[in-house]
Design a protein around this motif. Structure first.
Motif, PDB file in Angstrom:
ATOM      1  N   ALA A 285     112.320 -32.910  84.448  1.00  0.00           N
ATOM      2  CA  ALA A 285     111.890 -32.441  83.132  1.00  0.00           C
ATOM      3  C   ALA A 285     113.008 -32.718  82.138  1.00  0.00           C
ATOM      4  CB  ALA A 285     111.571 -30.954  83.161  1.00  0.00           C
ATOM      5  N   VAL A 286     112.646 -32.933  80.882  1.00  0.00           N
ATOM      6  CA  VAL A 286     113.624 -33.125  79.811  1.00  0.00           C
ATOM      7  C   VAL A 286     113.200 -32.255  78.646  1.00  0.00           C
ATOM      8  CG1 VAL A 286     114.730 -34.768  78.233  1.00  0.00           C
ATOM      9  CG2 VAL A 286     114.083 -35.507  80.544  1.00  0.00           C
ATOM     10  N   ASP A 287     114.161 -31.520  78.054  1.00  0.00           N
ATOM     11  CA  ASP A 287     113.814 -30.679  76.910  1.00  0.00           C
ATOM     12  C   ASP A 287     114.218 -31.352  75.599  1.00  0.00           C
ATOM     13  OD1 ASP A 287     116.525 -30.219  76.420  1.00  0.00           O
ATOM     14  OD2 ASP A 287     116.536 -28.248  77.378  1.00  0.00           O
ATOM     15  N   ARG A 288     113.946 -30.678  74.489  1.00  0.00           N
ATOM     16  CA  ARG A 288     114.172 -31.288  73.177  1.00  0.00           C
ATOM     17  C   ARG A 288     115.636 -31.296  72.769  1.00  0.00           C
ATOM     18  NH1 ARG A 288     108.732 -28.439  70.752  1.00  0.00           N
ATOM     19  NH2 ARG A 288     107.287 -29.766  71.943  1.00  0.00           N
ATOM     20  N   ALA A 289     116.501 -30.702  73.585  1.00  0.00           N
ATOM     21  CA  ALA A 289     117.946 -30.874  73.410  1.00  0.00           C
ATOM     22  C   ALA A 289     118.438 -32.064  74.227  1.00  0.00           C
ATOM     23  CB  ALA A 289     118.685 -29.607  73.818  1.00  0.00           C
ATOM     24  N   GLY A 290     117.509 -32.770  74.861  1.00  0.00           N
ATOM     25  CA  GLY A 290     117.860 -33.926  75.666  1.00  0.00           C
ATOM     26  C   GLY A 290     118.439 -33.580  77.014  1.00  0.00           C
ATOM     27  N   ILE A 291     118.308 -32.324  77.447  1.00  0.00           N
ATOM     28  CA  ILE A 291     118.863 -31.883  78.720  1.00  0.00           C
ATOM     29  C   ILE A 291     117.846 -32.138  79.817  1.00  0.00           C
ATOM     30  CG2 ILE A 291     119.762 -29.921  80.028  1.00  0.00           C
ATOM     31  CD1 ILE A 291     120.552 -28.676  77.320  1.00  0.00           C
ATOM     32  N   ALA A 292     118.250 -32.929  80.816  1.00  0.00           N
ATOM     33  CA  ALA A 292     117.385 -33.231  81.955  1.00  0.00           C
ATOM     34  C   ALA A 292     117.691 -32.274  83.093  1.00  0.00           C
ATOM     35  CB  ALA A 292     117.600 -34.663  82.407  1.00  0.00           C
ATOM     36  N   SER A 293     116.655 -31.865  83.804  1.00  0.00           N
ATOM     37  CA  SER A 293     116.846 -30.956  84.934  1.00  0.00           C
ATOM     38  C   SER A 293     115.764 -31.206  85.972  1.00  0.00           C
ATOM     39  CB  SER A 293     116.802 -29.497  84.473  1.00  0.00           C
ATOM     40  OG  SER A 293     115.581 -29.205  83.809  1.00  0.00           O
ATOM     41  N   ASN A 294     116.041 -30.727  87.180  1.00  0.00           N
ATOM     42  CA  ASN A 294     115.056 -30.825  88.254  1.00  0.00           C
ATOM     43  C   ASN A 294     114.019 -29.717  88.114  1.00  0.00           C
ATOM     44  OD1 ASN A 294     116.319 -33.016  89.460  1.00  0.00           O
ATOM     45  ND2 ASN A 294     117.559 -31.747  90.829  1.00  0.00           N
ATOM     46  N   VAL A 295     112.760 -30.092  88.121  1.00  0.00           N
ATOM     47  CA  VAL A 295     111.670 -29.126  88.031  1.00  0.00           C
ATOM     48  C   VAL A 295     111.720 -28.198  89.250  1.00  0.00           C
ATOM     49  CG1 VAL A 295     109.165 -28.829  87.948  1.00  0.00           C
ATOM     50  CG2 VAL A 295     110.246 -30.756  86.749  1.00  0.00           C
ATOM     51  N   ARG A 296     111.596 -26.892  89.001  1.00  0.00           N
ATOM     52  CA  ARG A 296     111.541 -25.843  90.035  1.00  0.00           C
ATOM     53  C   ARG A 296     112.818 -25.739  90.878  1.00  0.00           C
ATOM     54  NH1 ARG A 296     106.717 -23.380  90.622  1.00  0.00           N
ATOM     55  NH2 ARG A 296     104.862 -24.391  89.743  1.00  0.00           N
ATOM     56  N   HIS A 297     113.930 -26.281  90.398  1.00  0.00           N
ATOM     57  CA  HIS A 297     115.162 -26.192  91.184  1.00  0.00           C
ATOM     58  C   HIS A 297     115.541 -24.736  91.448  1.00  0.00           C
ATOM     59  CE1 HIS A 297     119.153 -27.076  92.699  1.00  0.00           C
ATOM     60  NE2 HIS A 297     119.644 -26.187  91.861  1.00  0.00           N
ATOM     61  N   GLY A 298     115.798 -24.431  92.715  1.00  0.00           N
ATOM     62  CA  GLY A 298     116.203 -23.083  93.098  1.00  0.00           C
ATOM     63  C   GLY A 298     115.068 -22.123  93.328  1.00  0.00           C
TER      64      GLY A 298
ATOM     65  N   THR B 170     116.932 -22.785 103.298  1.00  0.00           N
ATOM     66  CA  THR B 170     115.600 -23.018 103.847  1.00  0.00           C
ATOM     67  C   THR B 170     114.509 -22.450 102.945  1.00  0.00           C
ATOM     68  OG1 THR B 170     116.511 -22.920 106.074  1.00  0.00           O
ATOM     69  CG2 THR B 170     114.127 -22.663 105.858  1.00  0.00           C
ATOM     70  N   GLY B 171     113.496 -23.276 102.691  1.00  0.00           N
ATOM     71  CA  GLY B 171     112.373 -22.827 101.887  1.00  0.00           C
ATOM     72  C   GLY B 171     112.648 -22.780 100.399  1.00  0.00           C
ATOM     73  N   THR B 172     113.710 -23.462  99.954  1.00  0.00           N
ATOM     74  CA  THR B 172     114.070 -23.473  98.538  1.00  0.00           C
ATOM     75  C   THR B 172     113.954 -24.886  97.995  1.00  0.00           C
ATOM     76  OG1 THR B 172     115.605 -21.646  98.880  1.00  0.00           O
ATOM     77  CG2 THR B 172     115.866 -22.918  96.857  1.00  0.00           C
ATOM     78  N   ILE B 173     113.365 -25.013  96.815  1.00  0.00           N
ATOM     79  CA  ILE B 173     113.137 -26.322  96.211  1.00  0.00           C
ATOM     80  C   ILE B 173     114.405 -26.836  95.535  1.00  0.00           C
ATOM     81  CG2 ILE B 173     111.849 -27.552  94.413  1.00  0.00           C
ATOM     82  CD1 ILE B 173     109.489 -25.702  95.019  1.00  0.00           C
TER      83      ILE B 173
END
Length: 329
Positions: free
Chosen positions: A137-150, A128-131
């Motif tokens: 977002a994608v970084d220059r290593a090509g790694i995609a991730s969810n913005v503000r995850h956790g 509860t209350g956690t994003i």
């Protein structure tokens, strides 16, 4: 149905044996403050009574029944092609949207004609209350991730912002953008098809925005098994396809050692910690489709330079910081 008769938004939900999630998901959808929308559920060969439940309980839903599991990407494309609305919302079955969710997304989209993707504030049902996600977002290593995850759902998370893309588990897309850059790549089946779409949209200079008022609670892998060999294989394969189709040249030459290093670490972790070869198998499968993906790379709509694209990617972080992006709260 003519375009004049079409609702402003078509809301697409892809279902595969998600009967347990359909009632809370669809009930929340039909409690929206914004009402100029219609719903299409694409069922991918469910065997749990999902279709009968929808026909009886939600007769206002247009149901497309597939005889087999075509995957998330192809099923969404079916519904997009079977509709005419100017705006297209995609939503996972394992979600419950707030009453103002769709209206907030539509309002954000209509502020700027160059916005092609709107990302929701996705909160974790298990914490509860956690994003869970506030865009991609994608970084220059090509790694995609969810913005503000956790991260906690703090006042900082209530500020609208530009993002690289939207998580298709709860997103709004502009049809004009999809008409130009193409739909989800059906070969991806599921996972990272939204990342690939975001790359292609960015190359065509479409914008993506995070809309904090568009709140949705997400179970996260509610209809898929988290950490399963299938998921790890598809993630490994689709990551490589995203890079083959989209990573800028010539920077890919300079960043190749870092990209390879992170790939090796990901495969090594899967083998040692999870005792799985699925991540490796997925990457090997990706290589087998090299030619096809390079052909699709040549078909991109490109309105920005490789230098501009590199500016839109996040700086590379160390392995521990990258691992924290995926940590389960």
């Amino acid at each position: 149905m003519s375009q004049l008769d079409s609702p402003r938004v078509i809301l697409i939900i892809v279902n595969w044996n998600g009967r347990a999630y359909l009632e809370p998901c669809l009930s929340a959808v039909f409690r929206q403050d914004f009402q100029d929308f219609a719903v299409i559920v694409v069922d991918n060969g469910s065997t749990d009574g999902s279709c009968e439940f929808i026909r009886v309980t939600f007769p206002q839903v247009r149901l497309i029944e597939n005889h087999e599991n075509l995957g998330f990407a192809a099923a969404n494309n079916q519904a997009i092609q079977a509709s005419q609305s100017a705006l297209i919302a995609t939503l996972n079955t394992d979600t419950v949207v707030a009453p103002g969710w769709l209206g907030a997304l539509v309002q954000a989209m209509e502020r700027d004609p160059r916005v092609g993707m709107c990302a929701s504030k996705m909160l974790l049902a298990s914490a509860t209350g956690t994003i869970d996600a506030a865009g991609i977002a994608v970084d220059r290593a090509g790694i995609a991730s969810n913005v503000r995850h956790g991260e906690p759902d703090s006042p900082e998370a209530n500020v609208p912002s530009a993002v690289f893309g939207a998580c298709a588990g709860a997103a709004l897309y502009r049809r004009a953008m999809l008409d130009e850059i193409g739909l989800f790549d059906p070969d991806f089946f599921m996972y990272m098809e939204d990342v690939d779409l975001a790359w292609r949209a960015q190359w065509a200079d479409w914008r993506a925005v995070y809309v904090p008022e568009a709140v949705v609670v997400h179970v996260h892998s509610g209809t898929a098994v988290e950490g399963s060999p299938l998921k790890n294989r598809l993630l490994g394969r689709n990551r490589e396809w995203v890079l083959l189709k989209n990573y800028p040249f010539p920077p890919v030459i300079w960043y190749a050692p870092v990209i390879l290093l992170y790939d090796l670490m990901a495969v090594g972790y899967a083998m040692l910690a999870k005792r799985q070869l699925a991540s490796l198998h997925g990457r090997l499968q990706a290589i087998g489709q090299l030619r096809k993906m390079l052909v699709r790379r040549s078909q991109r709509v490109m309105r920005i330079s490789w230098r501009e694209m590199m500016r839109r990617l996040q700086p590379i972080e160390g392995p521990l910081a990258v691992a924290r992006r995926y940590r389960r709260p």
